[in-house]
Design a protein around this motif. Structure first.
Motif, PDB file in Angstrom:
ATOM      1  N   PRO A 260       0.818  -1.218   0.000  1.00 48.87           N
ATOM      2  CA  PRO A 260       0.000   0.000   0.000  1.00 48.87           C
ATOM      3  C   PRO A 260       0.854   1.272   0.000  1.00 48.87           C
ATOM      4  O   PRO A 260       1.826   1.382   0.753  1.00 48.87           O
ATOM      5  N   GLY A 261       0.510   2.203  -0.868  1.00 42.69           N
ATOM      6  CA  GLY A 261       1.218   3.473  -0.953  1.00 42.69           C
ATOM      7  C   GLY A 261       2.473   3.430  -1.808  1.00 42.69           C
ATOM      8  O   GLY A 261       3.176   4.432  -1.927  1.00 42.69           O
ATOM      9  N   PHE A 262       2.756   2.277  -2.411  1.00 34.92           N
ATOM     10  CA  PHE A 262       3.966   2.117  -3.225  1.00 34.92           C
ATOM     11  C   PHE A 262       3.603   1.540  -4.592  1.00 34.92           C
ATOM     12  O   PHE A 262       2.658   0.762  -4.720  1.00 34.92           O
ATOM     13  N   THR A 263       4.375   1.913  -5.600  1.00 30.46           N
ATOM     14  CA  THR A 263       4.291   1.305  -6.922  1.00 30.46           C
ATOM     15  C   THR A 263       5.407   0.284  -6.997  1.00 30.46           C
ATOM     16  O   THR A 263       6.572   0.615  -6.744  1.00 30.46           O
ATOM     17  N   VAL A 264       5.071  -0.951  -7.337  1.00 27.66           N
ATOM     18  CA  VAL A 264       6.051  -2.040  -7.327  1.00 27.66           C
ATOM     19  C   VAL A 264       6.364  -2.477  -8.752  1.00 27.66           C
ATOM     20  O   VAL A 264       5.462  -2.711  -9.553  1.00 27.66           O
ATOM     21  N   ARG A 265       7.658  -2.564  -9.045  1.00 27.35           N
ATOM     22  CA  ARG A 265       8.126  -3.056 -10.347  1.00 27.35           C
ATOM     23  C   ARG A 265       9.306  -3.976 -10.124  1.00 27.35           C
ATOM     24  O   ARG A 265       9.995  -3.887  -9.120  1.00 27.35           O
ATOM     25  N   GLU A 266       9.565  -4.813 -11.093  1.00 29.56           N
ATOM     26  CA  GLU A 266      10.711  -5.711 -10.993  1.00 29.56           C
ATOM     27  C   GLU A 266      11.923  -5.076 -11.659  1.00 29.56           C
ATOM     28  O   GLU A 266      11.837  -4.535 -12.761  1.00 29.56           O
ATOM     29  N   ASP A 267      13.057  -5.124 -10.968  1.00 28.36           N
ATOM     30  CA  ASP A 267      14.322  -4.661 -11.535  1.00 28.36           C
ATOM     31  C   ASP A 267      14.846  -5.789 -12.423  1.00 28.36           C
ATOM     32  O   ASP A 267      15.156  -6.870 -11.933  1.00 28.36           O
ATOM     33  N   PRO A 268      14.945  -5.575 -13.732  1.00 27.47           N
ATOM     34  CA  PRO A 268      15.352  -6.663 -14.620  1.00 27.47           C
ATOM     35  C   PRO A 268      16.802  -7.113 -14.419  1.00 27.47           C
ATOM     36  O   PRO A 268      17.139  -8.247 -14.739  1.00 27.47           O
ATOM     37  N   LEU A 269      17.636  -6.266 -13.865  1.00 29.01           N
ATOM     38  CA  LEU A 269      19.040  -6.635 -13.655  1.00 29.01           C
ATOM     39  C   LEU A 269      19.233  -7.511 -12.429  1.00 29.01           C
ATOM     40  O   LEU A 269      19.968  -8.493 -12.460  1.00 29.01           O
ATOM     41  N   THR A 270      18.567  -7.154 -11.331  1.00 29.07           N
ATOM     42  CA  THR A 270      18.761  -7.893 -10.076  1.00 29.07           C
ATOM     43  C   THR A 270      17.646  -8.899  -9.811  1.00 29.07           C
ATOM     44  O   THR A 270      17.777  -9.717  -8.903  1.00 29.07           O
ATOM     45  N   ARG A 271      16.544  -8.799 -10.585  1.00 23.50           N
ATOM     46  CA  ARG A 271      15.367  -9.652 -10.382  1.00 23.50           C
ATOM     47  C   ARG A 271      14.718  -9.409  -9.020  1.00 23.50           C
ATOM     48  O   ARG A 271      13.987 -10.239  -8.511  1.00 23.50           O
ATOM     49  N   GLU A 272      14.994  -8.258  -8.406  1.00 22.57           N
ATOM     50  CA  GLU A 272      14.359  -7.880  -7.142  1.00 22.57           C
ATOM     51  C   GLU A 272      13.156  -7.003  -7.448  1.00 22.57           C
ATOM     52  O   GLU A 272      13.086  -6.359  -8.494  1.00 22.57           O
ATOM     53  N   TRP A 273      12.229  -6.988  -6.498  1.00 19.28           N
ATOM     54  CA  TRP A 273      11.110  -6.057  -6.581  1.00 19.28           C
ATOM     55  C   TRP A 273      11.577  -4.722  -6.012  1.00 19.28           C
ATOM     56  O   TRP A 273      12.251  -4.673  -4.994  1.00 19.28           O
ATOM     57  N   VAL A 274      11.226  -3.650  -6.700  1.00 19.16           N
ATOM     58  CA  VAL A 274      11.544  -2.305  -6.241  1.00 19.16           C
ATOM     59  C   VAL A 274      10.220  -1.586  -6.048  1.00 19.16           C
ATOM     60  O   VAL A 274       9.421  -1.484  -6.983  1.00 19.16           O
ATOM     61  N   ALA A 275       9.997  -1.109  -4.837  1.00 23.71           N
ATOM     62  CA  ALA A 275       8.764  -0.393  -4.520  1.00 23.71           C
ATOM     63  C   ALA A 275       9.115   1.066  -4.252  1.00 23.71           C
ATOM     64  O   ALA A 275       9.971   1.359  -3.418  1.00 23.71           O
ATOM     65  N   VAL A 276       8.468   1.963  -4.985  1.00 22.14           N
ATOM     66  CA  VAL A 276       8.709   3.397  -4.838  1.00 22.14           C
ATOM     67  C   VAL A 276       7.453   4.028  -4.259  1.00 22.14           C
ATOM     68  O   VAL A 276       6.341   3.767  -4.732  1.00 22.14           O
ATOM     69  N   SER A 277       7.650   4.850  -3.217  1.00 24.12           N
ATOM     70  CA  SER A 277       6.501   5.493  -2.572  1.00 24.12           C
ATOM     71  C   SER A 277       5.789   6.417  -3.555  1.00 24.12           C
ATOM     72  O   SER A 277       6.370   6.860  -4.556  1.00 24.12           O
ATOM     73  N   ALA A 278       4.539   6.710  -3.262  1.00 29.13           N
ATOM     74  CA  ALA A 278       3.738   7.575  -4.130  1.00 29.13           C
ATOM     75  C   ALA A 278       4.397   8.939  -4.320  1.00 29.13           C
ATOM     76  O   ALA A 278       4.314   9.527  -5.400  1.00 29.13           O
ATOM     77  N   SER A 279       5.091   9.423  -3.296  1.00 29.63           N
ATOM     78  CA  SER A 279       5.762  10.721  -3.391  1.00 29.63           C
ATOM     79  C   SER A 279       7.074  10.626  -4.156  1.00 29.63           C
ATOM     80  O   SER A 279       7.624  11.642  -4.574  1.00 29.63           O
ATOM     81  N   GLY A 280       7.594   9.412  -4.311  1.00 29.17           N
ATOM     82  CA  GLY A 280       8.885   9.230  -4.978  1.00 29.17           C
ATOM     83  C   GLY A 280      10.059   9.432  -4.045  1.00 29.17           C
ATOM     84  O   GLY A 280      11.211   9.300  -4.440  1.00 29.17           O
ATOM     85  N   LYS A 281       9.781   9.738  -2.790  1.00 31.53           N
ATOM     86  CA  LYS A 281      10.842  10.037  -1.827  1.00 31.53           C
ATOM     87  C   LYS A 281      11.497   8.776  -1.262  1.00 31.53           C
ATOM     88  O   LYS A 281      12.669   8.801  -0.911  1.00 31.53           O
TER      89      LYS A 281
END
Length: 74
Positions: free
Chosen positions: A11-32
């Protein structure tokens, strides 16, 4: 990813997969804020750790800027 590995929901984050590390990266809605993890559980643990750090920073900022009550006269 694929059907066997659905995108985690944080909740409150946009989640995408990092294609290089295969990890999930979640960025807050503010981007901070950004958290990383390989599973939903890791992301949730990182999120709670982040909340703890943000709360500590907030408390410190209040302690430094909030006016202190006057000391009582003895």
């Amino acid at each position: 990813m694929n059907e066997r590995h659905p995108v985690p929901v944080i909740p409150g984050f946009t989640v995408r997969e990092d294609p290089l590390t295969r990890e999930w990266v979640a960025v807050s809605a503010s981007g901070k804020y950004k958290i990383r993890g390989r599973t939903q559980r890791e992301l949730e643990q990182q999120r709670w750790a982040l909340y703890g750090r943000v709360l500590a920073e907030f408390r410190q900022a209040i302690a430094e800027t909030w006016p202190r009550p006057p000391s009582p006269d003895p």
